[in-house]
Write a protein that holds these residues in place. Sequence first.
Motif, PDB file in Angstrom:
ATOM      1  N   GLU A 138       0.814  -1.207   0.000  1.00 36.50           N
ATOM      2  CA  GLU A 138       0.000   0.000   0.000  1.00 36.50           C
ATOM      3  C   GLU A 138       0.854   1.267   0.000  1.00 36.50           C
ATOM      4  O   GLU A 138       0.348   2.361  -0.251  1.00 36.50           O
ATOM      5  CB  GLU A 138      -0.927   0.018   1.212  1.00 36.50           C
ATOM      6  CG  GLU A 138      -0.210   0.069   2.559  1.00 36.50           C
ATOM      7  CD  GLU A 138      -1.157   0.137   3.735  1.00 36.50           C
ATOM      8  OE1 GLU A 138      -0.683   0.375   4.861  1.00 36.50           O
ATOM      9  OE2 GLU A 138      -2.378  -0.056   3.530  1.00 36.50           O
ATOM     10  N   ARG A 139       2.147   1.137   0.254  1.00 41.80           N
ATOM     11  CA  ARG A 139       3.044   2.295   0.290  1.00 41.80           C
ATOM     12  C   ARG A 139       3.639   2.610  -1.076  1.00 41.80           C
ATOM     13  O   ARG A 139       4.341   3.620  -1.228  1.00 41.80           O
ATOM     14  CB  ARG A 139       4.168   2.061   1.294  1.00 41.80           C
ATOM     15  CG  ARG A 139       3.712   1.773   2.699  1.00 41.80           C
ATOM     16  CD  ARG A 139       3.196   3.031   3.379  1.00 41.80           C
ATOM     17  NE  ARG A 139       4.270   3.768   4.026  1.00 41.80           N
ATOM     18  CZ  ARG A 139       4.112   4.949   4.625  1.00 41.80           C
ATOM     19  NH1 ARG A 139       2.928   5.533   4.601  1.00 41.80           N
ATOM     20  NH2 ARG A 139       5.124   5.559   5.210  1.00 41.80           N
ATOM     21  N   ASN A 140       3.373   1.750  -2.064  1.00 44.68           N
ATOM     22  CA  ASN A 140       3.935   1.937  -3.402  1.00 44.68           C
ATOM     23  C   ASN A 140       2.809   2.091  -4.428  1.00 44.68           C
ATOM     24  O   ASN A 140       1.755   1.473  -4.295  1.00 44.68           O
ATOM     25  CB  ASN A 140       4.797   0.741  -3.805  1.00 44.68           C
ATOM     26  CG  ASN A 140       5.917   0.480  -2.819  1.00 44.68           C
ATOM     27  OD1 ASN A 140       6.464   1.409  -2.226  1.00 44.68           O
ATOM     28  ND2 ASN A 140       6.260  -0.788  -2.646  1.00 44.68           N
ATOM     29  N   ASN A 141       3.073   2.901  -5.474  1.00 42.41           N
ATOM     30  CA  ASN A 141       2.071   3.028  -6.536  1.00 42.41           C
ATOM     31  C   ASN A 141       2.720   3.609  -7.780  1.00 42.41           C
ATOM     32  O   ASN A 141       3.799   4.223  -7.716  1.00 42.41           O
ATOM     33  CB  ASN A 141       0.906   3.917  -6.084  1.00 42.41           C
ATOM     34  CG  ASN A 141      -0.416   3.446  -6.683  1.00 42.41           C
ATOM     35  OD1 ASN A 141      -0.444   2.797  -7.713  1.00 42.41           O
ATOM     36  ND2 ASN A 141      -1.518   3.769  -6.014  1.00 42.41           N
ATOM     37  N   ILE A 184       5.667   6.306  -7.085  1.00 45.61           N
ATOM     38  CA  ILE A 184       6.065   6.608  -5.715  1.00 45.61           C
ATOM     39  C   ILE A 184       6.478   5.303  -5.057  1.00 45.61           C
ATOM     40  O   ILE A 184       5.693   4.366  -4.958  1.00 45.61           O
ATOM     41  CB  ILE A 184       4.927   7.263  -4.905  1.00 45.61           C
ATOM     42  CG1 ILE A 184       4.626   8.654  -5.433  1.00 45.61           C
ATOM     43  CG2 ILE A 184       5.279   7.308  -3.420  1.00 45.61           C
ATOM     44  CD1 ILE A 184       5.745   9.669  -5.244  1.00 45.61           C
ATOM     45  N   ASP A 185       7.732   5.256  -4.648  1.00 45.28           N
ATOM     46  CA  ASP A 185       8.277   4.112  -3.923  1.00 45.28           C
ATOM     47  C   ASP A 185       8.350   4.515  -2.456  1.00 45.28           C
ATOM     48  O   ASP A 185       9.163   5.370  -2.072  1.00 45.28           O
ATOM     49  CB  ASP A 185       9.671   3.768  -4.458  1.00 45.28           C
ATOM     50  CG  ASP A 185      10.200   2.453  -3.919  1.00 45.28           C
ATOM     51  OD1 ASP A 185       9.783   2.055  -2.820  1.00 45.28           O
ATOM     52  OD2 ASP A 185      11.033   1.829  -4.602  1.00 45.28           O
ATOM     53  N   GLY A 186       7.497   3.909  -1.645  1.00 44.19           N
ATOM     54  CA  GLY A 186       7.436   4.272  -0.237  1.00 44.19           C
ATOM     55  C   GLY A 186       8.243   3.383   0.668  1.00 44.19           C
ATOM     56  O   GLY A 186       8.138   3.493   1.898  1.00 44.19           O
ATOM     57  N   GLU A 187       9.044   2.490   0.072  1.00 46.41           N
ATOM     58  CA  GLU A 187       9.772   1.518   0.891  1.00 46.41           C
ATOM     59  C   GLU A 187      11.290   1.624   0.807  1.00 46.41           C
ATOM     60  O   GLU A 187      11.981   1.240   1.748  1.00 46.41           O
ATOM     61  CB  GLU A 187       9.359   0.100   0.473  1.00 46.41           C
ATOM     62  CG  GLU A 187       7.898  -0.216   0.725  1.00 46.41           C
ATOM     63  CD  GLU A 187       7.530  -1.622   0.285  1.00 46.41           C
ATOM     64  OE1 GLU A 187       6.707  -2.239   0.972  1.00 46.41           O
ATOM     65  OE2 GLU A 187       8.072  -2.093  -0.746  1.00 46.41           O
TER      66      GLU A 187
END
Length: 317
Positions: free
Chosen positions: A205-208, A224-227
Amino acid sequence: MAAPELINDIRVASRQMVRELGFMNSTLAATDYSPSAVHTLLEVGMRGSVTAAQLVQLLGLEKSSVSRMLAKLIRAGELQEVPLAEDARYKKLVLTAQGKESVSRINSYGETRVQQAMEYLDPARQSMVASGLSAYASALEACRKGTPLPPGDKPDIITGYLPGMIGRISEMHANYYSNHYGFGYFFESKVASGLAEFAGRLESERNNIWLAVLDGRVVGSVAIDGEDLGNNEAHLRWFILDDICRGTGIGRQLLARAMQFCDEQQFSAVQLWTFSGLHAARRLYESFGFRLTREWQGEQWGRSMLEQQFTHAMERG
């Protein structure tokens, strides 16, 4: 089709710009060099190195004209030829120490002229000039290259994985940065491998990723890479547009979707890494609140470039 009155106004303004910028003279930008030579030095300075074949495409000149002009710049001590690392049979052109000094003077002269002119305009007109000139220059380039006219329908923006997106996004990056900056297989393979790794984490859910799609073909992207950064910071990656989308507002729509996602995920900051010279992209990033936070000479793109880090600190109520 543009109205005749509009076409005439643009032609009159274009002739005036040619005169005011000094293109009617035999030399340009307070140098002893022709306009084509000045442009060549600027292109080599911005890219670090180019081949003669790339300059033919960049300048839109005949091969023989470019060869003669390059020979003069080499004799003058501004440029030198260096064998390509991957194939010594071919050579790239780089600035000498003298050439770097010349480019510095040309840039200083140009920046001063623009700054002086901007003082006659309010901030709103300054932005209008920047966006209008950028769009018009892209349209002129598209005409010269025979790029197909954009269809009447606008691209749809979809979210998430789409079959073929890794290859298509890699292709757009490779084409643009090869044509404009001389990047080669190292850069393309880095984009493709990074995208492939990221695609395997899209279920988080942190990536899109957001894709602009026209007639079933990907024509733009941003992710968006949230990790990968940790510390509750997001990494904005793979922002690219096909030539037919430049100046259409699609890039702004893609970035708006990405930044909305970052706000919803409550990231503390958004980071992006790029390099100096991408002026249109930088203006767009800054309009979304990104600020230049770091600058250094690096080689993560496969060759020495002035790399940059931009940061957007997310506001929390």
